[in-house]
Design an enzyme around this catalytic site. Sequence first.
Site, PDB file in Angstrom:
ATOM      1  N   HIS A 146      -5.211   2.971 -10.572  1.00  0.00           N
ATOM      2  CA  HIS A 146      -6.348   2.270 -11.152  1.00  0.00           C
ATOM      3  C   HIS A 146      -6.329   2.564 -12.650  1.00  0.00           C
ATOM      4  O   HIS A 146      -5.859   3.614 -13.069  1.00  0.00           O
ATOM      5  CB  HIS A 146      -7.626   2.826 -10.498  1.00  0.00           C
ATOM      6  CG  HIS A 146      -8.869   2.061 -10.806  1.00  0.00           C
ATOM      7  ND1 HIS A 146      -9.474   2.074 -12.028  1.00  0.00           N
ATOM      8  CD2 HIS A 146      -9.626   1.245 -10.026  1.00  0.00           C
ATOM      9  CE1 HIS A 146     -10.544   1.302 -12.003  1.00  0.00           C
ATOM     10  NE2 HIS A 146     -10.659   0.780 -10.800  1.00  0.00           N
ATOM     11  N   ASP A 176      -3.926  -1.321  -8.399  1.00  0.00           N
ATOM     12  CA  ASP A 176      -5.175  -2.072  -8.523  1.00  0.00           C
ATOM     13  C   ASP A 176      -5.026  -3.003  -9.725  1.00  0.00           C
ATOM     14  O   ASP A 176      -4.503  -2.591 -10.768  1.00  0.00           O
ATOM     15  CB  ASP A 176      -6.314  -1.055  -8.735  1.00  0.00           C
ATOM     16  CG  ASP A 176      -7.691  -1.676  -8.777  1.00  0.00           C
ATOM     17  OD1 ASP A 176      -8.521  -1.273  -7.965  1.00  0.00           O
ATOM     18  OD2 ASP A 176      -7.949  -2.540  -9.644  1.00  0.00           O
ATOM     19  N   HIS A 265      -5.139  -3.384  -4.242  1.00  0.00           N
ATOM     20  CA  HIS A 265      -6.551  -3.654  -4.498  1.00  0.00           C
ATOM     21  C   HIS A 265      -6.675  -4.849  -5.439  1.00  0.00           C
ATOM     22  O   HIS A 265      -6.347  -4.747  -6.623  1.00  0.00           O
ATOM     23  CB  HIS A 265      -7.238  -2.435  -5.123  1.00  0.00           C
ATOM     24  CG  HIS A 265      -7.522  -1.348  -4.131  1.00  0.00           C
ATOM     25  ND1 HIS A 265      -7.844  -0.063  -4.492  1.00  0.00           N
ATOM     26  CD2 HIS A 265      -7.554  -1.379  -2.774  1.00  0.00           C
ATOM     27  CE1 HIS A 265      -8.061   0.652  -3.399  1.00  0.00           C
ATOM     28  NE2 HIS A 265      -7.873  -0.115  -2.342  1.00  0.00           N
ATOM     29  N   GLU A 301     -11.420  -7.034  -3.997  1.00  0.00           N
ATOM     30  CA  GLU A 301     -12.265  -5.892  -4.341  1.00  0.00           C
ATOM     31  C   GLU A 301     -13.194  -6.278  -5.493  1.00  0.00           C
ATOM     32  O   GLU A 301     -12.851  -6.150  -6.666  1.00  0.00           O
ATOM     33  CB  GLU A 301     -11.410  -4.670  -4.703  1.00  0.00           C
ATOM     34  CG  GLU A 301     -12.255  -3.416  -4.855  1.00  0.00           C
ATOM     35  CD  GLU A 301     -11.430  -2.165  -5.158  1.00  0.00           C
ATOM     36  OE1 GLU A 301     -10.792  -1.627  -4.234  1.00  0.00           O
ATOM     37  OE2 GLU A 301     -11.418  -1.746  -6.328  1.00  0.00           O
TER      38      GLU A 301
END
Lengths: 331, 132
Positions: A146, A176, A265, A301
Amino acid sequence: MTEKKPVLGVTLYSFTNEWVVKAYTLEELLATVAENKLGPAVEVVGFQSFRSYPNVPQDFANDFRKLMDRYGLIPSCLGANMDFGRRPGRLMTDDEKIEYLQRQIDSAVRLGFPVLRLQTSVGTKILEKFVPLLERANLHMGFELHAPLSMDNPEVIEFRETFDRLQTPSLGFIPDFSTSMTSVPEGIWQELRDLGVQEELISEAKDVWLHTDTIPDKFKGIGGLVQKYSVPPELIGKLNGTMTMFGHMPPENWREIMPYVRHIHGKFYHVNEDGIEPSIPYPRLMQVLLDAGYSGTISAEWEGHSYTREPMALGEVKAWRRMCNRLLTLD
Amino acid sequence: MADTFKLIEKDSLRANDGGFEFLVHLNWYRSLPLSCVVDLRVKVDGVEIDPQVISFGINGHAYPLADLENHFDEFWFIQDGARVIVAQPGLVAVGETHEVWVETSVFAPYIPIGPGKFLTVTSNLSSTQVAA
């Protein structure tokens, strides 16, 4: 040979605003996902959706599996956490971490999840001890990449080298889309405006985000603005957050880690009426996944709940799904 | 439109012989160990309550605030209101209207921000309620 394509789905974490005010039961949420054709892949944050987590009793797990079957859904990823700071005055020992992880592995197996998400803050040294637990459970562990992590971050490289050294498919990444954004989401700036931050400061902060590369340099830029505009102390954390939560690595940099990807994600904040997420280059990201022949799962997400408490996840996730179906020609 | 999140649950103020209580919600996206509740401040009508008379009620138990750090394997489920129990009589009576203020600080025990330091989130809210 048919073209390989990702399997789409959603993380129930998208529905955080609704969940925390009990607008849905777990069954109602799964039914909503199915009715709106947002599956089949369903990701769950264990510590959000399951009351007994990190433990999950067998009878609860059996009921969960029946619900997933009834609604035609498949478990994609269980969000685990290593709460190593939970003891007063000291960090958890390796043995305590392993015990805490084992409970979450057992829960994942009972519930039927093939992948367990963990954060990189656990470090690489303990991974060797995780591998036999994961192999015994036939489970993959994916480390979340992330923002502000990027593929060339020394921490990420260290994880890759550890995966290579341990030669196990049990360890990999869950990247992500927040790592590859083209701008900070407008909702983030709107929240700051609502808190009284001047337009000129926001405009300059956008420049800092776009034109500086490292986090220390970004913080330095924000520090200058804090001085210049006399920003009140309670807003400094939020301003710094605009620099760490959104990366701007080129999507093409994802190519080198694709062999390690266990799940993705699909971070987003808003899909507009033109079917575009203005802050994330979805067409380029999806092309990278198609080029790599990625056939794993992607969760929608929605993280607008970081700046609004409005229960608006369903509309956003449906719009995300229409956008992704179009980009992946899944319609 | 469904309800939106509030740190203090509406219409939750209760008065009794020993004092009063109300329900507070967790300002995070996931359940946390009780040991992650590092601070909880309460004011009634602008007057701060001594933390020594505040207990934290969750999962059918009530713990003194200072004891929460020892309950690192018990969790505050994200959907549950925790009882903030104030053992101080004479401040709140049934039928009276009071301004209750709470400030909670919780930390994320998986998000380190420095050696031995974790991301901490502090939130406060004022809510005027009639005690039941």
